[in-house]
Design an enzyme around this catalytic site. Structure first.
Site, PDB file in Angstrom:
ATOM      1  NE  ARG A 229      -2.092  -2.145   3.515  1.00  0.00           N
ATOM      2  CZ  ARG A 229      -2.332  -1.444   4.166  1.00  0.00           C
ATOM      3  NH1 ARG A 229      -3.495  -1.341   5.348  1.00  0.00           N
ATOM      4  NH2 ARG A 229      -1.499  -2.455   5.918  1.00  0.00           N
TER       5      ARG A 229
ATOM      6  CE  LYS B 146       1.885  -3.019   8.663  1.00  0.00           C
ATOM      7  NZ  LYS B 146       0.671  -3.109   9.465  1.00  0.00           N
TER       8      LYS B 146
ATOM      9  CE1 TYR C 263      -4.937   1.740  10.740  1.00  0.00           C
ATOM     10  CE2 TYR C 263      -4.087   1.740   8.028  1.00  0.00           C
ATOM     11  CZ  TYR C 263      -5.083   2.052   9.096  1.00  0.00           C
ATOM     12  OH  TYR C 263      -6.005   1.667   8.725  1.00  0.00           O
TER      13      TYR C 263
ATOM     14  CG  HIS D 128      -1.406  -1.220  15.115  1.00  0.00           C
ATOM     15  ND1 HIS D 128      -2.498  -1.291  15.995  1.00  0.00           N
ATOM     16  CD2 HIS D 128      -1.363  -1.251  14.083  1.00  0.00           C
ATOM     17  CE1 HIS D 128      -3.391  -1.210  14.638  1.00  0.00           C
ATOM     18  NE2 HIS D 128      -2.656  -0.987  13.354  1.00  0.00           N
TER      19      HIS D 128
ATOM     20  CD  GLU E 123      -2.490   2.657  15.307  1.00  0.00           C
ATOM     21  OE1 GLU E 123      -2.302   3.191  14.361  1.00  0.00           O
ATOM     22  OE2 GLU E 123      -2.024   2.587  16.520  1.00  0.00           O
TER      23      GLU E 123
ATOM     24  CG  ASP F 230     -22.201  -8.173  18.095  1.00  0.00           C
ATOM     25  OD1 ASP F 230     -21.539  -8.312  17.372  1.00  0.00           O
ATOM     26  OD2 ASP F 230     -22.092  -8.274  19.525  1.00  0.00           O
TER      27      ASP F 230
ATOM     28  CG  ASP G 240      -5.867  -7.654  13.945  1.00  0.00           C
ATOM     29  OD1 ASP G 240      -7.027  -8.249  14.552  1.00  0.00           O
ATOM     30  OD2 ASP G 240      -5.965  -6.303  13.114  1.00  0.00           O
TER      31      ASP G 240
ATOM     32  CB  VAL H  64      -4.055 -13.923   6.144  1.00  0.00           C
ATOM     33  CG1 VAL H  64      -3.235 -12.732   5.550  1.00  0.00           C
ATOM     34  CG2 VAL H  64      -3.729 -14.877   5.304  1.00  0.00           C
ATOM     35  CB  ALA H  65      -1.286 -10.883  10.453  1.00  0.00           C
TER      36      ALA H  65
HETATM   37  N1  LIG Z   1      -6.849 -10.054   9.946  1.00  0.00           N
HETATM   38  C1  LIG Z   1      -7.059  -9.027   9.099  1.00  0.00           C
HETATM   39  O1  LIG Z   1      -6.262  -8.684   7.953  1.00  0.00           O
HETATM   40  C2  LIG Z   1      -7.954  -7.521   9.736  1.00  0.00           C
HETATM   41  C3  LIG Z   1      -8.428  -7.026   9.072  1.00  0.00           C
HETATM   42  C4  LIG Z   1      -8.770  -5.325   9.966  1.00  0.00           C
HETATM   43  C5  LIG Z   1      -9.547  -5.740  10.963  1.00  0.00           C
HETATM   44  N2  LIG Z   1      -9.095  -6.927  11.768  1.00  0.00           N
HETATM   45  C6  LIG Z   1      -9.592  -7.201  13.158  1.00  0.00           C
HETATM   46  O2  LIG Z   1     -10.964  -7.621  12.634  1.00  0.00           O
HETATM   47  C7  LIG Z   1     -11.519  -8.114  14.862  1.00  0.00           C
HETATM   48  C8  LIG Z   1     -12.573  -7.627  14.421  1.00  0.00           C
HETATM   49  O3  LIG Z   1     -13.340  -6.080  13.708  1.00  0.00           O
HETATM   50  P1  LIG Z   1     -13.990  -5.210  13.636  1.00  0.00           P
HETATM   51  O4  LIG Z   1     -13.803  -3.410  12.746  1.00  0.00           O
HETATM   52  O5  LIG Z   1     -15.567  -5.283  13.178  1.00  0.00           O
HETATM   53  O6  LIG Z   1     -14.277  -4.782  15.292  1.00  0.00           O
HETATM   54  P2  LIG Z   1     -16.220  -4.329  15.345  1.00  0.00           P
HETATM   55  O7  LIG Z   1     -15.614  -3.149  16.782  1.00  0.00           O
HETATM   56  O8  LIG Z   1     -16.612  -2.868  14.483  1.00  0.00           O
HETATM   57  O9  LIG Z   1     -17.123  -5.550  15.748  1.00  0.00           O
HETATM   58  C9  LIG Z   1     -16.829  -6.450  17.042  1.00  0.00           C
HETATM   59  C10 LIG Z   1     -17.870  -7.534  17.262  1.00  0.00           C
HETATM   60  O10 LIG Z   1     -17.189  -7.989  17.774  1.00  0.00           O
HETATM   61  C11 LIG Z   1     -18.625  -8.583  18.936  1.00  0.00           C
HETATM   62  N3  LIG Z   1     -18.338  -9.275  20.002  1.00  0.00           N
HETATM   63  C12 LIG Z   1     -17.080  -8.854  21.358  1.00  0.00           C
HETATM   64  N4  LIG Z   1     -16.750  -9.685  21.954  1.00  0.00           N
HETATM   65  C13 LIG Z   1     -18.518 -10.727  21.566  1.00  0.00           C
HETATM   66  C14 LIG Z   1     -18.721 -11.952  22.220  1.00  0.00           C
HETATM   67  N5  LIG Z   1     -17.920 -12.709  22.864  1.00  0.00           N
HETATM   68  N6  LIG Z   1     -19.384 -12.617  20.858  1.00  0.00           N
HETATM   69  C15 LIG Z   1     -19.645 -12.545  20.047  1.00  0.00           C
HETATM   70  N7  LIG Z   1     -19.710 -11.352  19.487  1.00  0.00           N
HETATM   71  C16 LIG Z   1     -18.794 -10.501  20.568  1.00  0.00           C
HETATM   72  C17 LIG Z   1     -18.919  -6.689  19.841  1.00  0.00           C
HETATM   73  O11 LIG Z   1     -20.019  -6.544  19.924  1.00  0.00           O
HETATM   74  C18 LIG Z   1     -18.964  -6.314  17.823  1.00  0.00           C
HETATM   75  O12 LIG Z   1     -20.171  -6.382  17.640  1.00  0.00           O
HETATM   76  C19 LIG Z   1     -10.665  -7.025  14.801  1.00  0.00           C
HETATM   77  O13 LIG Z   1      -9.917  -8.020  16.401  1.00  0.00           O
HETATM   78  C20 LIG Z   1      -9.756  -6.321  13.680  1.00  0.00           C
HETATM   79  O14 LIG Z   1      -8.261  -6.167  14.639  1.00  0.00           O
HETATM   80  C21 LIG Z   1      -8.495  -8.100  11.071  1.00  0.00           C
END
Ligand SMILES: NC(=O)c1ccc[n+]([C@@H]2O[C@H](COP(=O)([O-])OP(=O)(O)OC[C@H]3O[C@@H](n4cnc5c(N)ncnc54)[C@H](O)[C@@H]3O)[C@@H](O)[C@H]2O)c1
Length: 370
Positions: free
Chosen positions: A15, A75, A94, A96, A118, A198, A270, A298-299
């Site tokens: 990116r 990054k 970002y 972190h 973030e 959820d 992540d 994939v992180a």
């Molecule tokens: N792997 C990647 O490349 C990548 C990229 C973007 C985001 N992410 C990760 O994805 C995850 C989700 O991000 P998001 O932006 O959707 O977050 P978000 O805050 O929009 O949504 C998270 C949801 O999880 C729910 N939740 C929490 N605990 C729960 C449980 N025990 N049971 C069921 N639901 C529960 C919350 O109520 C919320 O609705 C984060 O960990 C974020 O860091 C990873």
């Protein structure tokens, strides 16, 4: 203001901090933008694309760092970049920082003003510069699941949407936030049978309205997670508990009760992952198998589609970046959302949770800016 865009140097990061479209906006607002040669190559943007919108191409990162008042990246800065930052220079990217003591020390030593994408907020309490990457990851999660479900990849040999007369895949999305909603949207579009779990009832209500009956919603309990996971072809892990590691909602002991060849996509990897058997994987080698269940973890999922991701990120960062370019540090003092993004200023940590997690002293902004 003189704004600089170095080429990203973290491994497999394609990116770019500013797309040519964003540079055009900065230039129109009266700023000078300097881009390191080939910075846009990962998204197919040539140096001439930047020149054509008024950008200046410099031949090295060193020149970009030396001549810019603000650095815009994607990054977190790498060690060779920390040492090029200096006092009164703004870094917008970002970071972190919470788990990264070395970087924190590097930024503190530089004396720069670092604003972390973030932690920038919006008027609705959201994180507007994190959301676009969650949108991308959510949508990609279904593509990843579709590939992993194929027999050649070890999956059940199932087409997500089925065909007329054949049942589609059962997709379970745990966590109905940004990632979960976008994953569900793709799954519904493909014709899958979709359930979102959820723990927030207000969120489940919103999802119920949004999808107009095309997804099932369930409140998150051990029982509902077990029932749904055991019957699923694909489980998308998309939970987030802000500031904490992801809760382990699918235990190793549950795998033997799942359908053989089912797929777990742990987007929350992540934050440590929400399946006990998850460990981070890369785009080069994205999946592995545990007890006949395919895991995709994939992180940095958005890194697979740097063109879409850079554009989505730039759309979100542009108003904040322009405010910083127009007003400098005053923009941070005036705008509560940018203020929330300030992590480091003149050798002090100005974000309490980061300071706490690093075991370093915290300074309120007023104190750091005095
Ligand atoms: N792997 C990647 O490349 C990548 C990229 C973007 C985001 N992410 C990760 O994805 C995850 C989700 O991000 P998001 O932006 O959707 O977050 P978000 O805050 O929009 O949504 C998270 C949801 O999880 C729910 N939740 C929490 N605990 C729960 C449980 N025990 N049971 C069921 N639901 C529960 C919350 O109520 C919320 O609705 C984060 O960990 C974020 O860091 C990873």
């Amino acid at each position: 203001m003189k704004v600089g865009v170095p080429k990203e140097i973290k491994a497999h990061e394609y990116r770019v901090g500013l797309t040519p479209g964003a540079v055009r906006e900065y230039v129109a607002a009266g700023h000078r933008v300097m881009i390191e040669t080939n910075a846009g190559v990962g998204i197919g943007a040539a140096d001439d694309d930047y020149r054509n919108v008024g950008g200046t191409i410099l031949t090295s990162a060193a020149e970009v760092f030396a001549s810019s008042e603000m650095i815009v990246k994607v990054k977190e800065p790498q060690p060779s970049e920390w040492c090029q930052l200096r006092e009164n220079q703004i870094l917008f990217t970002y970071l972190h920082l919470a788990p990264d003591l070395d970087q924190a020390k590097g930024l503190l030593k530089s004396g720069c003003t670092a604003i972390a994408y973030e932690t920038v907020t919006d008027a609705h309490g959201g994180l507007p510069l994190l959301a676009p990457m969650s949108e991308v990851a959510g949508r990609l999660a279904m593509e990843a699941a579709g590939s992993a479900l194929k027999r050649s990849a070890g999956g059940r040999g199932l087409l997500i949407g089925g065909v007329p007369g054949v049942q589609p895949a059962r997709i379970v999305v745990i966590g109905g936030g940004v990632v979960g909603t976008h994953a569900a949207r793709m799954a519904v579009g493909l014709g899958a049978e979709v359930t979102i779990i959820d723990r927030s009832i207000p969120r489940l209500r919103e999802l119920d309205e949004l999808f107009e009956g095309r997804v099932r919603t369930r409140f998150s309990t051990t029982e509902s997670v077990e029932e749904e996971v055991f019957a699923a072809d694909v489980v998308i892990g998309a939970v987030l508990v802000p500031g904490a590691s992801a809760p382990k909602l699918v235990r190793r002991t549950m795998l033997s009760s799942m359908r053989k060849g089912a797929v777990l996509v742990d987007v929350a990897i992540d934050q440590g992952g929400c399946f006990e058997t998850s460990h981070p994987t890369t785009h080069a080698n994205p999946t592995y198998e545990v007890e006949g269940i395919i895991h995709y973890c994939v992180a940095n999922m958005p890194g697979a589609v740097p063109l879409t991701s850079s554009q989505a990120l730039n759309n979100a960062t542009l108003p904040f970046g322009l405010a910083l370019a127009n007003k400098g540090f005053s923009a941070v003092l005036e705008n509560p959302h940018l203020r929330a993004g300030l992590n480091v200023h003149r050798g002090r940590l100005t974000y309490e949770a980061v300071a706490e997690s690093l075991g370093l002293p915290f300074s309120p902004i007023e104190q750091a800016a005095a």
